[in-house]
Design an enzyme around this catalytic site. Structure first.
Site, PDB file in Angstrom:
ATOM      1  N   ASP A 173      51.038   3.975  19.857  1.00  0.00           N
ATOM      2  CA  ASP A 173      52.077   5.117  20.277  1.00  0.00           C
ATOM      3  C   ASP A 173      50.963   6.124  21.415  1.00  0.00           C
ATOM      4  O   ASP A 173      50.590   6.018  21.922  1.00  0.00           O
ATOM      5  CB  ASP A 173      51.460   6.514  18.874  1.00  0.00           C
ATOM      6  CG  ASP A 173      52.068   8.313  18.619  1.00  0.00           C
ATOM      7  OD1 ASP A 173      52.612   7.938  18.521  1.00  0.00           O
ATOM      8  OD2 ASP A 173      52.352   8.309  20.168  1.00  0.00           O
ATOM      9  N   ASN A 181      59.998  12.912  27.669  1.00  0.00           N
ATOM     10  CA  ASN A 181      61.544  12.978  27.547  1.00  0.00           C
ATOM     11  C   ASN A 181      61.810  14.369  28.033  1.00  0.00           C
ATOM     12  O   ASN A 181      62.446  14.929  29.022  1.00  0.00           O
ATOM     13  CB  ASN A 181      61.794  13.323  25.862  1.00  0.00           C
ATOM     14  CG  ASN A 181      61.683  11.879  25.750  1.00  0.00           C
ATOM     15  OD1 ASN A 181      62.067  11.372  26.023  1.00  0.00           O
ATOM     16  ND2 ASN A 181      60.844  11.302  24.633  1.00  0.00           N
ATOM     17  N   GLU A 217      58.315   6.282  18.919  1.00  0.00           N
ATOM     18  CA  GLU A 217      57.582   6.197  20.157  1.00  0.00           C
ATOM     19  C   GLU A 217      56.203   5.503  19.803  1.00  0.00           C
ATOM     20  O   GLU A 217      55.742   4.896  20.633  1.00  0.00           O
ATOM     21  CB  GLU A 217      57.531   7.494  21.546  1.00  0.00           C
ATOM     22  CG  GLU A 217      55.734   8.216  21.334  1.00  0.00           C
ATOM     23  CD  GLU A 217      55.658   9.207  19.948  1.00  0.00           C
ATOM     24  OE1 GLU A 217      57.491   8.537  18.843  1.00  0.00           O
ATOM     25  OE2 GLU A 217      55.535   9.615  19.408  1.00  0.00           O
TER      26      GLU A 217
END
Ligand SMILES: Nc1nc2c(ncn2[C@@H]2O[C@H](COP(=O)(O)OP(=O)(O)OP(=O)(O)O)[C@@H](O)[C@H]2O)c(=O)[nH]1
Length: 315
Positions: A173, A181, A217
């Protein structure tokens, strides 16, 4: 178009028929032969041809028995089978289709009809394989998708139930990806996801090593025949390889570069092991790696949790 990468297995007890079919089809595909039913089953399993041209009446076992065996085996069930036989009647033809044949050609055959039908089936097989690949690839990163992961994991876990080997299952992860982002924009986040996927593809090059995007992700890595010692090396390599990409992440609290955390399980050969338990364990270990500071892995053997040293932070 010459398609050497496709393989046709011709099964016929009559040498003259085998020779004639080869001459007709050798421009379309690579040809291999079997002269009886037993050999047909062996070669089908060994070479996994794209297409089988299958005689029905043979001295040992019939073509109907051969197809029955192939269609009931996970490895060979998707091989297309065209019957090519002197049993020229509706009942046998219907039986051939009911057993899973995709076509039925009467002997004596007309050469042009055989070529036309075989070419049509080879094209269908090519298209089916292409669709199959597209259906199993994650469009953003180019690695395998969740659907493929479910299939592979099921098969690999089934495999270690019967042979003495280990399996590494890891969930990876990206750290502080929401901040990435938010800071750089969703488009840049997509680029970073592709870079992580690419890095993983570069590390895992053995034919059965498997990388998939699990969702968002998160990525999943499945490595057959991987014991605990090998796992520690692989996991260190993963954490390091992502750092080596030097993807700037000024919004991360753990490093100025993009990093990952990994939860990983080495699964021992066991008759009772279940995919859901493995994933749950790997997820718990990922949570632990996050809690312990991120940019690291946390590894355990299933049923025997133990913490191993983590990779050095070289950010
Ligand atoms: N750019 C992009 N972002 C995605 C995609 N899928 C999921 N995300 C983002 O991934 C982020 C995941 O955030 P969180 O689950 O809060 O995790 P995190 O910020 O990485 O925090 P930790 O995992 O605790 O380190 C969210 O902002 C999602 O919008 C995608 O396909 N593209």
């Amino acid at each position: 178009m010459k398609t050497v990468e496709q393989i046709i297995l011709i099964v016929d007890d009559d040498k003259a028929n085998r020779k004639m079919l080869k001459e007709l089809l050798q421009e379309q595909a690579k040809i291999i032969f079997a002269k009886n039913g037993k050999q047909a089953k062996e070669l089908a399993k060994k070479h996994l041809p794209d297409l089988i041209l299958l005689d029905v009446v043979m001295p040992d076992i019939s073509g109907f028995e051969v197809i029955d065996t192939l269609k009931n085996n996970d490895k060979t069930m998707n091989i297309s089978v065209i019957f090519i036989t002197g049993l020229a009647n509706d009942d046998d033809e219907e039986r051939g289709f009911n057993l899973g044949g995709c076509d039925y050609i009467y002997k004596p055959f007309k050469p042009n009809i055989v070529i036309a039908r075989v070419m049509m089936h080879l094209e269908l097989i090519r298209q089916r394989k292409m669709l199959d690949e597209i259906a199993h690839i994650d469009a953003l990163t180019g690695v395998n998708n969740r659907r493929k992961m479910d299939l592979v994991l099921k098969n690999e876990v089934a495999a270690i139930k019967y042979k003495h080997s280990n399996l590494l299952v890891a969930i990876l992860d990206i750290d502080y990806f929401k901040q990435y982002n938010d800071g750089y924009g969703h488009g840049a986040g997509d680029v970073a996801l592709r870079q992580v996927g690419q890095a993983l593809r570069e590390i895992f090059v053995r034919p059965r090593d498997f990388v998939a995007r699990y969702g968002g992700e998160e990525f999943v890595i499945v490595l057959p025949d991987c014991d605990k010692a090998s796992a520690t090396i692989m996991l260190s390599n993963i954490v390091q390889a992502i750092q080596d990409k030097k993807i700037k992440h000024q919004y991360s609290s753990v490093s100025p570069q993009l990093t990952v955390s990994v939860g990983a399980v080495v699964v021992q050969s066991s008759p009772s092991v279940a995919v859901a338990d493995i994933m749950k364990k790997a997820d718990d270990l990922l949570y632990q790696a996050k809690n312990d500071g991120r940019n690291q892995y946390c590894l355990a053997e299933l049923n025997q949790p133990s913490r191993l040293p983590t990779a050095p932070d070289v950010a």
